[in-house]
Design a protein around this motif. Structure first.
Motif, PDB file in Angstrom:
ATOM      1  N   VAL A 136       0.885  -1.170   0.000  1.00  0.00           N
ATOM      2  CA  VAL A 136       0.000   0.000   0.000  1.00  0.00           C
ATOM      3  C   VAL A 136       0.917   1.212   0.000  1.00  0.00           C
ATOM      4  CG1 VAL A 136      -1.896   1.201   1.134  1.00  0.00           C
ATOM      5  CG2 VAL A 136      -1.705  -1.290   1.355  1.00  0.00           C
ATOM      6  N   ILE A 137       0.843   2.046  -1.038  1.00  0.00           N
ATOM      7  CA  ILE A 137       1.823   3.112  -1.261  1.00  0.00           C
ATOM      8  C   ILE A 137       1.104   4.445  -1.414  1.00  0.00           C
ATOM      9  CG2 ILE A 137       3.742   3.883  -2.715  1.00  0.00           C
ATOM     10  CD1 ILE A 137       3.962   0.951  -3.679  1.00  0.00           C
ATOM     11  N   THR A 138       1.561   5.462  -0.662  1.00  0.00           N
ATOM     12  CA  THR A 138       0.923   6.781  -0.704  1.00  0.00           C
ATOM     13  C   THR A 138       1.968   7.884  -0.847  1.00  0.00           C
ATOM     14  OG1 THR A 138       0.994   7.288   1.662  1.00  0.00           O
ATOM     15  CG2 THR A 138      -0.828   5.906   0.895  1.00  0.00           C
ATOM     16  N   ARG A 139       1.465   9.057  -1.230  1.00  0.00           N
ATOM     17  CA  ARG A 139       2.300  10.263  -1.266  1.00  0.00           C
ATOM     18  C   ARG A 139       1.420  11.457  -0.902  1.00  0.00           C
ATOM     19  NH1 ARG A 139       5.958  12.808  -6.235  1.00  0.00           N
ATOM     20  NH2 ARG A 139       6.250  14.834  -5.221  1.00  0.00           N
ATOM     21  N   GLU A 140       1.888  12.246   0.076  1.00  0.00           N
ATOM     22  CA  GLU A 140       1.117  13.372   0.616  1.00  0.00           C
ATOM     23  C   GLU A 140      -0.336  12.956   0.869  1.00  0.00           C
ATOM     24  OE1 GLU A 140       3.139  14.632  -2.494  1.00  0.00           O
ATOM     25  OE2 GLU A 140       4.668  14.471  -0.948  1.00  0.00           O
ATOM     26  N   ASP A 141      -1.295  13.486   0.104  1.00  0.00           N
ATOM     27  CA  ASP A 141      -2.698  13.166   0.376  1.00  0.00           C
ATOM     28  C   ASP A 141      -3.295  12.209  -0.643  1.00  0.00           C
ATOM     29  OD1 ASP A 141      -2.656  14.887  -1.769  1.00  0.00           O
ATOM     30  OD2 ASP A 141      -4.248  16.203  -1.034  1.00  0.00           O
ATOM     31  N   LYS A 142      -2.437  11.457  -1.336  1.00  0.00           N
ATOM     32  CA  LYS A 142      -2.907  10.580  -2.409  1.00  0.00           C
ATOM     33  C   LYS A 142      -2.428   9.143  -2.209  1.00  0.00           C
ATOM     34  CE  LYS A 142      -2.948  14.248  -5.900  1.00  0.00           C
ATOM     35  NZ  LYS A 142      -2.593  15.309  -4.933  1.00  0.00           N
ATOM     36  N   VAL A 143      -3.284   8.216  -2.629  1.00  0.00           N
ATOM     37  CA  VAL A 143      -2.891   6.806  -2.700  1.00  0.00           C
ATOM     38  C   VAL A 143      -2.306   6.573  -4.086  1.00  0.00           C
ATOM     39  CG1 VAL A 143      -3.669   4.413  -2.612  1.00  0.00           C
ATOM     40  CG2 VAL A 143      -4.713   6.117  -1.110  1.00  0.00           C
ATOM     41  N   GLN A 144      -1.053   6.110  -4.127  1.00  0.00           N
ATOM     42  CA  GLN A 144      -0.415   5.875  -5.413  1.00  0.00           C
ATOM     43  C   GLN A 144      -0.680   4.479  -5.950  1.00  0.00           C
ATOM     44  OE1 GLN A 144       3.724   7.134  -4.412  1.00  0.00           O
ATOM     45  NE2 GLN A 144       3.419   8.600  -6.064  1.00  0.00           N
TER      46      GLN A 144
END
Length: 526
Positions: free
Chosen positions: A56-64
């Protein structure tokens, strides 16, 4: 952000919750064992593996991205004509198991034309039908994706609130369902779970364009989702220094942002000799590279030279019985049974029951890490239980055990250790490193550095790396905190071999002091 190999094929998340059929696996194993024996094998082991991964990978306020993978198949290893042979199949059926066994025997017989000495295995009794499972409180694969995403985005938000310009975070979850059977009478079913939360925070100085980063202080662990339910347990002058059995990712993300921004104005280190106070979140990697790898017996013997070569710790040093690997305070041990560690399993991939044993005792080299076909070389009557493969399709070979530094025997806190340092540096977290082809000369960096002057931390530093050689470094060990400070660090991706295999391994220690270590300034003017 993550060096993630995506093994196998994509599956739906709910498919990961379907348990493997142990009775069916025994049927497959018997098909392989019988086929190998009929073709002339004198020894056979069968590994049936179902390897599940979730990212499960995210960046700032987003799910990548979210990814679920499964790899499922059979590997058969045999001895025929005194020689190893191995073959694997993704045909998970009795016919597929038998075919893999027959091919393995054919390969062994072909290889035997070049074999000069027959394989010599240490004795190993069969255990019958047994099982082992990682002691988890909450299966991470049963936790809804939304709960995981909420955790990661909450950590990202904490970092942004505290001054980060960029942040990415991820969860990497592993479940290995491994079945082993051998012609010696073992049928071993194991259910292995591992969890790794990671984050990387970046802070930018808008005026100069310079930036600093701070990665997570979490350790990958052999635990379930309960690992992510913790709070920070230790602080020194406001610095978060430890997470105990459980880890608080949101708190760590907030601290990471503040510390990354603090690094922007940190003083550049003045090169010279310092006493180093090394936190377990940093020291694990130095242990891994300067102790774990050079005491792998295949490197010592020159059988293995991939990924930074062989070993300076040759047999003559061990045979002398007085080679000073470290100071009198240094006790290094291997342990495949340590609860919560990445390498904790009940049995290795040769069906050997795992255990603990000494490598360095009171500073003296006393042993190595050996497999069944190596044990006789060092006079051992049994394997150490450190033979593994990273997948059903890979042949098992000698891999590093959890190698750790024993805590100090006398009560000593981090605070009291620092009080005794006149000129030193406190290092937290792992960073870049290099080590030579015999695991001797090395250089290590970290995540956070703090100057110690006259027994007190006086401020942050940057551009720090220390240089030494393995024997000089471990002989400079002057103090080790007691077991109340003992913690594990580790790696999910310890590479070795050709073709390359990855394994997961932990290394424990308490905070430790090393006197008079050479520190260099790594800063570069652009």
């Amino acid at each position: 952000m993550l060096p993630i190999p995506l093994w196998g094929h994509d599956i739906a998340p709910e498919a990961a919750l379907e348990p493997a059929d142990v009775a069916f696996h025994k049927q497959l194993a018997d098909a392989a064992l019988n086929a190998a024996k009929s073709k002339g094998a004198t020894y056979t082991d069968v590994r049936i593996g179902r390897y599940l991964n979730q990212f499960v990978i995210t960046r700032e306020d987003k799910v990548q991205n979210t990814v679920n993978t499964e790899s499922y198949g059979i590997g058969v290893r045999v001895i025929a004509n005194g020689t190893w042979g191995f073959a694997s199949m993704d045909d998970v059926s009795p016919a597929g198991a038998a075919k893999a066994a027959e091919l393995a025997v054919a390969i062994a017989k072909a290889n035997s034309k070049l074999q000069t000495e027959p394989v010599q295995l240490a004795p190993q009794k069969g255990f019958g039908e047994v099982s082992w499972k990682t002691p988890i409180e909450r299966n991470a694969f049963e936790v809804p994706i939304k709960e995981k995403v909420d955790l990661l985005l909450g950590a990202n938000a904490a970092a942004m609130k505290n001054g980060a310009n960029y942040v990415n975070s991820a969860l990497f979850l592993v479940n290995e369902q491994k079945y082993f059977a051998s012609s010696e009478g073992s049928y071993i079913d194991q259910d292995v779970h591992r969890t790794w939360p990671v984050l990387n925070v970046t802070a930018i100085d808008q005026k100069t364009g310079k930036f600093e980063t701070r990665q997570s202080l979490s350790a990958p662990v052999g635990m379930g989702y309960e690992y992510l339910s913790g709070k920070a347990e230790g602080k020194y002058q406001g610095i978060t220094t430890r997470y105990g059995k459980y880890y608080d990712m949101v708190e760590d993300a907030g601290a990471a942002a503040k510390q990354a921004r603090e690094k922007l104005t940190a003083k550049s280190v003045l090169a010279g000799k310092y006493d180093l106070v090394l936190d377990p979140s940093h020291l694990w990697l130095t242990i891994h590279e300067s102790v774990g790898h050079p005491l792998e017996l295949d490197r010592v013997l020159g059988y293995e030279a991939n990924f930074a070569g062989t070993s300076f710790a040759t047999l003559d040093k061990w045979q002398s019985k007085n080679f000073k690997y470290g100071s009198q305070k240094v006790n290094l041990f291997a342990d495949k049974t340590q609860v919560g560690s990445l390498g904790a399993v009940g049995y290795d991939d040769e069906g050997v029951k795992t255990k603990q044993w000494d490598l360095v005792k009171d500073g003296t080299l006393v042993n190595y890490q050996a497999t069944r076909d190596q044990a006789h070389i060092i006079g051992e009557k049994e394997s150490h239980g450190c033979c593994y493969a990273d997948n059903w399709s890979s042949v098992q070979f000698q891999r590093m055990a959890n190698v750790s530094l024993a805590p100090g025997k006398e009560k000593l806190s981090v605070d009291n250790m620092i009080k005794d340092v006149e000129k030193g540096i406190y290092i937290i977290g792992d960073g870049s490193f290099s080590i030579d082809q015999q695991r001797y000369n090395f250089q290590f960096g970290g995540q956070l550095y703090y100057e110690i002057k006259d027994g007190k931390i006086v401020g942050p530093l940057k551009d720090v790396a220390y240089q030494s050689n393995t024997q000089e470094f471990w002989n400079s060990c002057s103090a080790i905190c007691d077991d109340s400070d003992y913690r594990l660090g580790g790696s999910f991706f310890d590479g070795k071999g050709q073709p390359t295999q990855s394994s997961a391994v932990s290394h424990g220690s308490s905070t430790t002091r090393f006197n008079g270590v050479n520190v260099i300034n790594t800063g570069r003017k652009i």
